[in-house]
Design a protein around this motif. Structure first.
Motif, mmCIF file in Angstrom:
data_model
loop_
_atom_site.group_PDB
_atom_site.id
_atom_site.type_symbol
_atom_site.label_atom_id
_atom_site.label_comp_id
_atom_site.label_asym_id
_atom_site.label_seq_id
_atom_site.Cartn_x
_atom_site.Cartn_y
_atom_site.Cartn_z
ATOM 1 N N GLU A 137 0.849 -1.191 0.000
ATOM 2 C CA GLU A 137 0.000 0.000 0.000
ATOM 3 C C GLU A 137 0.887 1.244 0.000
ATOM 4 O OE1 GLU A 137 -3.209 0.056 -0.244
ATOM 5 O OE2 GLU A 137 -3.624 2.165 0.196
ATOM 6 N N PRO A 138 0.725 2.123 -0.985
ATOM 7 C CA PRO A 138 1.606 3.294 -1.041
ATOM 8 C C PRO A 138 1.572 4.069 0.267
ATOM 9 C CG PRO A 138 0.419 3.075 -3.078
ATOM 10 C CD PRO A 138 -0.156 2.056 -2.146
ATOM 11 N N GLY A 139 2.735 4.400 0.769
ATOM 12 C CA GLY A 139 2.848 5.132 2.020
ATOM 13 C C GLY A 139 3.152 4.245 3.209
ATOM 14 N N ALA A 160 3.526 -7.431 -7.551
ATOM 15 C CA ALA A 160 2.175 -6.986 -7.890
ATOM 16 C C ALA A 160 1.458 -6.544 -6.614
ATOM 17 C CB ALA A 160 1.387 -8.095 -8.567
ATOM 18 N N TYR A 161 0.943 -5.323 -6.640
ATOM 19 C CA TYR A 161 0.189 -4.797 -5.506
ATOM 20 C C TYR A 161 -0.969 -5.718 -5.150
ATOM 21 C CZ TYR A 161 -3.091 -1.462 -3.249
ATOM 22 O OH TYR A 161 -3.972 -0.830 -2.426
ATOM 23 N N ILE A 162 -1.612 -6.275 -6.167
ATOM 24 C CA ILE A 162 -2.817 -7.062 -5.940
ATOM 25 C C ILE A 162 -2.516 -8.278 -5.066
ATOM 26 C CG2 ILE A 162 -2.566 -8.452 -8.037
ATOM 27 C CD1 ILE A 162 -5.833 -7.160 -6.424
ATOM 28 N N CYS A 163 -1.282 -8.764 -5.081
ATOM 29 C CA CYS A 163 -0.960 -9.948 -4.287
ATOM 30 C C CYS A 163 -0.919 -9.655 -2.793
ATOM 31 C CB CYS A 163 0.338 -10.571 -4.759
ATOM 32 S SG CYS A 163 0.150 -11.289 -6.397
ATOM 33 N N SER A 207 -3.834 0.721 6.412
ATOM 34 C CA SER A 207 -2.563 0.143 6.833
ATOM 35 C C SER A 207 -1.805 1.071 7.759
ATOM 36 C CB SER A 207 -1.715 -0.157 5.603
ATOM 37 O OG SER A 207 -1.439 1.048 4.924
ATOM 38 N N GLY A 208 -2.435 2.173 8.150
ATOM 39 C CA GLY A 208 -1.767 3.101 9.060
ATOM 40 C C GLY A 208 -0.714 3.963 8.388
ATOM 41 N N ALA A 209 -0.820 4.103 7.075
ATOM 42 C CA ALA A 209 0.128 4.947 6.348
ATOM 43 C C ALA A 209 -0.428 6.357 6.272
ATOM 44 C CB ALA A 209 0.360 4.396 4.950
ATOM 45 N N THR A 222 1.713 23.429 -0.286
ATOM 46 C CA THR A 222 2.346 23.503 -1.608
ATOM 47 C C THR A 222 1.843 22.394 -2.529
ATOM 48 O OG1 THR A 222 4.139 22.025 -0.967
ATOM 49 C CG2 THR A 222 4.479 24.396 -0.584
ATOM 50 N N THR A 223 1.001 21.511 -1.998
ATOM 51 C CA THR A 223 0.617 20.326 -2.771
ATOM 52 C C THR A 223 -0.477 20.647 -3.783
ATOM 53 O OG1 THR A 223 1.009 19.085 -0.754
ATOM 54 C CG2 THR A 223 -0.057 17.910 -2.574
ATOM 55 N N CYS A 224 -0.260 20.250 -5.019
ATOM 56 C CA CYS A 224 -1.310 20.323 -6.035
ATOM 57 C C CYS A 224 -2.136 19.039 -5.921
ATOM 58 C CB CYS A 224 -0.702 20.433 -7.422
ATOM 59 S SG CYS A 224 -1.886 20.139 -8.739
ATOM 60 N N MET A 225 -3.377 19.168 -5.531
ATOM 61 C CA MET A 225 -4.190 17.983 -5.288
ATOM 62 C C MET A 225 -4.475 17.212 -6.567
ATOM 63 S SD MET A 225 -4.188 18.048 -2.148
ATOM 64 C CE MET A 225 -5.281 16.819 -1.509
ATOM 65 N N PHE A 226 -4.520 17.929 -7.685
ATOM 66 C CA PHE A 226 -4.706 17.247 -8.968
ATOM 67 C C PHE A 226 -3.528 16.311 -9.236
ATOM 68 C CE2 PHE A 226 -3.985 16.812 -13.499
ATOM 69 C CZ PHE A 226 -5.227 16.455 -13.965
ATOM 70 N N ASP A 227 -2.335 16.841 -9.058
ATOM 71 C CA ASP A 227 -1.156 16.009 -9.281
ATOM 72 C C ASP A 227 -1.096 14.845 -8.303
ATOM 73 O OD1 ASP A 227 -0.196 17.277 -11.429
ATOM 74 O OD2 ASP A 227 1.309 18.468 -10.370
ATOM 75 N N ALA A 228 -1.450 15.145 -7.046
ATOM 76 C CA ALA A 228 -1.408 14.080 -6.037
ATOM 77 C C ALA A 228 -2.348 12.956 -6.429
ATOM 78 C CB ALA A 228 -1.791 14.650 -4.672
ATOM 79 N N LEU A 229 -3.553 13.322 -6.855
ATOM 80 C CA LEU A 229 -4.513 12.290 -7.236
ATOM 81 C C LEU A 229 -4.074 11.582 -8.505
ATOM 82 C CD1 LEU A 229 -7.160 10.830 -6.712
ATOM 83 C CD2 LEU A 229 -8.297 12.510 -8.146
ATOM 84 N N ARG A 230 -3.515 12.359 -9.432
ATOM 85 C CA ARG A 230 -3.098 11.734 -10.688
ATOM 86 C C ARG A 230 -2.045 10.659 -10.415
ATOM 87 N NH1 ARG A 230 0.332 14.535 -15.072
ATOM 88 N NH2 ARG A 230 0.357 12.960 -16.709
ATOM 89 N N ASN A 231 -1.171 10.969 -9.480
ATOM 90 C CA ASN A 231 -0.157 10.002 -9.095
ATOM 91 C C ASN A 231 -0.819 8.720 -8.566
ATOM 92 O OD1 ASN A 231 2.367 9.033 -8.615
ATOM 93 N ND2 ASN A 231 2.681 10.141 -6.701
ATOM 94 N N ILE A 232 -1.810 8.893 -7.703
ATOM 95 C CA ILE A 232 -2.513 7.745 -7.129
ATOM 96 C C ILE A 232 -3.258 6.971 -8.220
ATOM 97 C CG2 ILE A 232 -4.422 7.085 -5.603
ATOM 98 C CD1 ILE A 232 -3.603 9.443 -3.796
ATOM 99 N N VAL A 233 -3.918 7.711 -9.097
ATOM 100 C CA VAL A 233 -4.704 7.071 -10.162
ATOM 101 C C VAL A 233 -3.796 6.253 -11.083
ATOM 102 C CG1 VAL A 233 -5.983 7.603 -12.268
ATOM 103 C CG2 VAL A 233 -6.678 8.615 -10.094
#
Lengths: 540, 430
Positions: B87-89, B169-172, B315-317, B324-335
């Motif tokens: 899980e990222p983070g 693989a994340y899915i695993c 997962s507690g991350a 300074t965070t661009c929320m669009f970029d943050a979400l795009r990264n997640i997507v």
């Protein structure tokens, strides 16, 4: 047993029944892609989501077991929205090439879009490009862009044929169905892949582009390719006959029968019916002089055949060879008519099977559809009638022969026999297609193929199964039943009814193995003969 | 309450990964106690009373999960450790395996004894090369001492532990995909029911537990279920290790009691937001959990409180984003992440993740169109709750929450193809 309610209708089902199966019994069609009754449940297309009272999330109907008191909604707003969403997702990268797609008309993207979608497109992105024409094997071609990844084909090669040629590769929206590297489809059941593919991804290389499916009509039938007797549908096109050079039957497909072939049929049967409209079909009665056929009218042909056979029968010089490719009714009629004429040895011959040419799925080594029936009706189990006939011809005990449907040249024993048959004084051949056996005859009577008449075959299990007429007889061909009846009339023997159903009723009334059976009780899926009446043969 | 030292207690001790050091600090006492004094049922009862919940993300009560394993069965039973920390983070399991691998092994032994398993598999994330060496070393040490093998601690109880590497693989990390992968198949989640407790690895009853979850078990046995339960809230017992990352002064892992609020974790543990900046948003439980605004962080990091706040403890991350965070970029990264990691089995997730990615890429390229933001939201909504496994939800929830809470920024990107924040710190696409 659980009692559940679906869309206000209540039904009691056995434990283990899924919501989708219960709904089908109620006549409620829950749309689905990955579910196929003959395959393991994948549950991945998400098209069959339904709402269950008291359950917050929508559940897949194909996998969720019915429980007592369950209340299911298949048409609620939530369900309809979920279906629209799945359809929209499936169409995001779909090329929408219906005008040039061979599946059009029987494509479940089209059908469900019209029933459940009808949404305007929100896709503003470029569609993903994938392989368009991937030949996977002798009979199947894959278009990955049309594929919805329902995995039916993969499961078919894993569970039914157990040949494991197909897989889903990569992941996410890069997923594609393909053969494993260096592989190609090798199984003898490939044609089923085109049947079970709910969209235009897997198409049949023989069938595609031959006709639009909405010009096709259907007749229920039985595959005559082997003693399994797979239930089939004959798709025929008589509305646009000119489109296919006069060929009316572009394809046959399996028809489900849990007792015989489940949902499948083999490629040998599926692609092996070309002879019914082959260029070698015998279109009119022929008199052969020195090997040169001359067309004669039916009346003349019946008169000649009647005279020759009648004379030989009186002199006890007639040899008769029936075929296990004839229907029960035809074998019965031939036995009845000829025995009434006083002919003693009315027997059949089956080409020897190629050892090993069978499997544990459907394919049987005996390539005749009615060996069991021939055995039951003639009452003579395993005598080699061909050898006896050849012997009688050689010794002069017989000088006239009547042979039904055989192509003796296909077997070694037949080839040898053919040489002797050529020396017969008179040789009447009753058949559908020209072959070396017909060419050796002195009189040829054309009869109808299985697609042009109705009747029954008895398969290797002793299951008597009906086939229905699809198309009109080719040329002047007549059913063997009517030919035999006309001959009977010429000899003053009371003929059988020309109608196969009534002829079968007569058979059932006379032969104890068939007792109690009738066209009505046979229905679509056939019934088994009384096995104890079988003459001295061990079961299948 | 705030920071506690339970699993992390030994982290500062030199050589804490070694068996002798672990044992000198009280290690392997719990399993000895269990083998000597506890029936399997008593162990399960103890874990139930501790209110320990699955710390891999789902938060399922651990003792309850163990109790689902059938007692009467002729089949072998398995313990599978989910060490596919993806899980990222999230990076807590990595630290546990690096610092106290024997703590994990002791947890595995107790779990195996509790359900009657004689074989355990550790499914380790393939990229975790150093944790792999540590685990291999620890397993070898345990076998050498007779703590694993034919008769563990001379009790006559047999237990073997196998280390199995994932292939990236994340899915695993999803337990049934993990089992498929463990069996050598493609990591596709299974339809449920049956759950792994009845049909798990190789068709046999199996429990799948996270590294951190199992690592708490020896401490619970040693110090008692009541002590552990008392650290936490009414339904979530004890403590957990938060992985705090992003724009904080001291990113890292922090072991906190379950009633610790996000604000305490970020400001007390991690030292607050970096110099001269203010908090903008927090992802509290790994990239799949819905985002919280700066004013929504006075909430305990336990499962129920965060769920009530419209997010997830996961997962507690804890991913902290400043102004300074661009929320669009943050979400795009997640997507991009979920589009890459969707296994492709279910239609909504397979197509939805990729479609979302393409829409966001198009907007990022300056080709946004009116309606795009609504479409992002409704496509995500069409994925939510419609798939076999939770990956579809994991991909949908951030999209929906980002759009709900920071809609203006998304509209600005659609209109202008970018924003001022983006210029401050450009985010690499894909």
């Amino acid at each position: 047993m659980p009692i559940l309610t679906i869309d206000g209708k209540t039904i009691e089902v056995e434990k283990g029944t899924t919501i989708l199966q219960a709904a089908q019994r109620l006549g409620i069609d829950i749309p689905h892609y990955c579910y196929h009754p003959g395959l393991r449940i994948a549950g991945s297309c998400r098209m069959c989501l339904v709402e269950i009272q008291g359950v917050p999330k929508l559940q897949i109907a194909c996998y969720t077991e019915a429980t007592d008191g369950m209340v299911v909604f298949t048409q609620s707003e939530k369900v309809q929205q979920a279906r629209r969403a799945v359809l929209e997702f499936l169409l995001v990268d779909h090329p929408l090439d219906c005008p040039v797609c061979d599946q059009a008309g029987e494509c479940y993207l089209q059908i469900y879009y019209m029933q459940h979608g009808l949404h305007p497109s929100r896709v503003r992105e470029d569609k993903l490009k994938r392989a368009k024409v991937r030949v996977l094997g002798e009979h199947i071609v894959l278009d990955q862009e049309r594929c919805i990844l329902c995995s039916r084909c993969v499961r078919f090669t894993e569970e039914v044929t157990r040949t494991f040629e197909l897989g889903i590769f990569n992941r996410g929206d890069r997923s594609v169905v393909d053969v494993y590297p260096g592989e190609q489809l090798r199984n003898r059941y490939q044609g089923n892949l085109a049947d079970i593919c709910p969209v235009g991804a897997l198409t049949d290389r023989q069938f595609r582009f031959r006709t639009r499916v909405w010009y096709l009509d259907q007749a229920k039938s039985i595959c005559p390719g082997c003693s399994r007797g797979c239930n089939i549908v004959v798709d025929f096109n008589v509305r646009r006959g000119y489109k296919a050079g006069g060929r009316r039957i572009p394809r046959i497909r399996p028809r489900p029968n849990p007792w015989v072939n489940q949902y499948w049929m083999c490629d040998d049967g599926r692609y092996g019916f070309g002879w019914v409209e082959g260029l070698d079909r015998i279109l009119s009665p022929k008199l052969l002089e020195n090997g040169h056929p001359r067309e004669i009218p039916w009346a003349e042909a019946i008169r000649l055949a009647g005279a020759w056979i009648g004379e030989a029968a009186r002199e006890k010089k007639l040899g008769v060879l029936l075929s296990p490719r004839m229907s029960n009714e035809e074998i019965y009629a031939a036995s009845y008519v000829l025995r009434s004429l006083g002919v003693g040895n009315v027997g059949y011959w089956a080409e020897p099977a190629t050892p090993g040419d069978e499997d544990d799925l459907l394919i049987k080594a005996d390539k005749n559809p009615n060996t069991y029936g021939a055995r039951l009706i003639t009452g003579v189990p395993q005598e080699d009638h061909l050898a006896r006939m050849v012997e009688a011809l050689s010794s002069g005990a017989v000088d006239t022969v009547l042979i039904f449907l055989h192509n003796l040249e296909q077997a070694r024993a037949g080839r040898a026999a053919l040489e002797t048959l050529r020396r017969a004084k008179r040789f009447v051949f009753v058949g559908t297609n020209w072959n070396r056996t017909a060419a050796a005859a002195s009189l040829v009577l054309p009869v109808t193929a299985f697609t042009e008449q109705e009747g029954t075959f008895t398969n290797f299990q002793g299951r008597v199964q009906r086939f229905w007429q699809a198309v009109e007889p080719m040329g002047q061909a007549r059913s063997a039943l009517s030919v035999l009846n006309e001959l009977a009339a010429s000899w003053g023997i009371p003929p059988l009814p020309d109608n196969a159903a009534e002829a079968f009723a007569r058979l059932a009334s006379e032969n104890r193995a068939f007792a109690g059976l009738s066209y009505e009780t046979l229905g679509d899926q056939g019934q088994t003969v009384r096995a104890s009446e079988e003459p001295g043969v061990v079961g299948p | 309450m705030a920071q506690v030292k339970i699993i992390t207690e030994l982290f500062e001790v030199e050589g804490s990964h070694r068996l002798d050091v672990y044992e000198r600090h009280g290690g392997y006492q719990a399993i000895r106690k269990v083998l000597a004094d506890y029936s399997p049922e008593a162990v399960i009862e103890e874990v139930k009373r501790s209110r320990l919940r699955g710390l891999g993300g789902a938060g399922f009560p651990t003792g309850l999960k163990w109790s689902f394993v059938p007692k009467q069965t002729t089949k072998p039973k398995y313990v599978v450790v989910n060490a596919d920390e993806g899980e990222p983070g999230t990076f807590k399991d990595r630290y546990i395996m690096m610092n106290v691998p024997h703590n994990l092994l002791e947890g595995i032994m107790i779990a195996a004894y509790a359900i009657g398993a004689h074989t355990a598999f550790i499914y380790l994330r393939g990229e975790y090369v150093r944790p792999r060496r540590r685990l291999e070393q620890a397993i070898a040490e345990a076998y050498a001492k007779g703590y694993l093998g034919e008769s563990i601690f001379g009790s006559g109880y047999r237990l073997d532990v196998w280390l199995h590497l994932g292939a990236g693989a994340y899915i695993c990390g999803e337990e049934t995909a993990l089992l498929e992968s463990l069996e050598g198949k493609k990591g596709w989640p299974r339809l449920k029911p049956p759950f792994p407790a009845s049909v798990g690895a190789f068709g046999c009853p199996t429990i799948v537990n996270n590294v951190e979850t199992l690592s708490y078990v020896p401490h619970i046995i040693r110090r008692g279920a009541e002590w552990f339960a008392s650290l936490g809230t009414e339904r979530s017992g004890g403590a957990r290790i938060l992985s705090i990352s992003g724009h904080v002064q001291r990113p890292g892992i922090y072991e906190v009691s379950m009633d610790t609020t996000l604000r305490e974790a970020i400001f007390d543990c991690a030292g607050g937001i970096r110099e001269g900046r203010s908090l903008k948003a927090v992802i509290p439980g790994g990239s799949s959990s819905p985002v919280l605004r700066a004013n929504e962080i006075d909430v305990p990091c336990c499962f129920d409180a965060l769920a009530a706040a419209g997010s997830m403890a996961g997962s507690g991350a804890v991913i902290v984003m400043d102004d300074t965070t661009c929320m669009f970029d943050a979400l795009r990264n997640i997507v991009h992440f979920y589009a890459h990691e969707s296994c492709g089995q279910c239609t909504p997730c397979r197509v939805g993740t990729g479609w979302l990615r393409r829409i966001m890429d198009r907007i990022a390229e300056g080709r946004g169109m009116p309606g795009d933001v609504d479409n992002l939201y409704s496509i995500a909504a069409d994925m939510l709750g419609r798939t076999i496994c939770p990956l579809g939800d994991a991909a949908a929830m951030p999209v929906m929450s980002f759009v709900e809470k920071f809609r203006d920024e998304f509209e600005e990107h659609v209109r202008h193809g970018g924003c001022d924040l983006q210029a401050v710190r450009p985010v690499r696409a894909s």
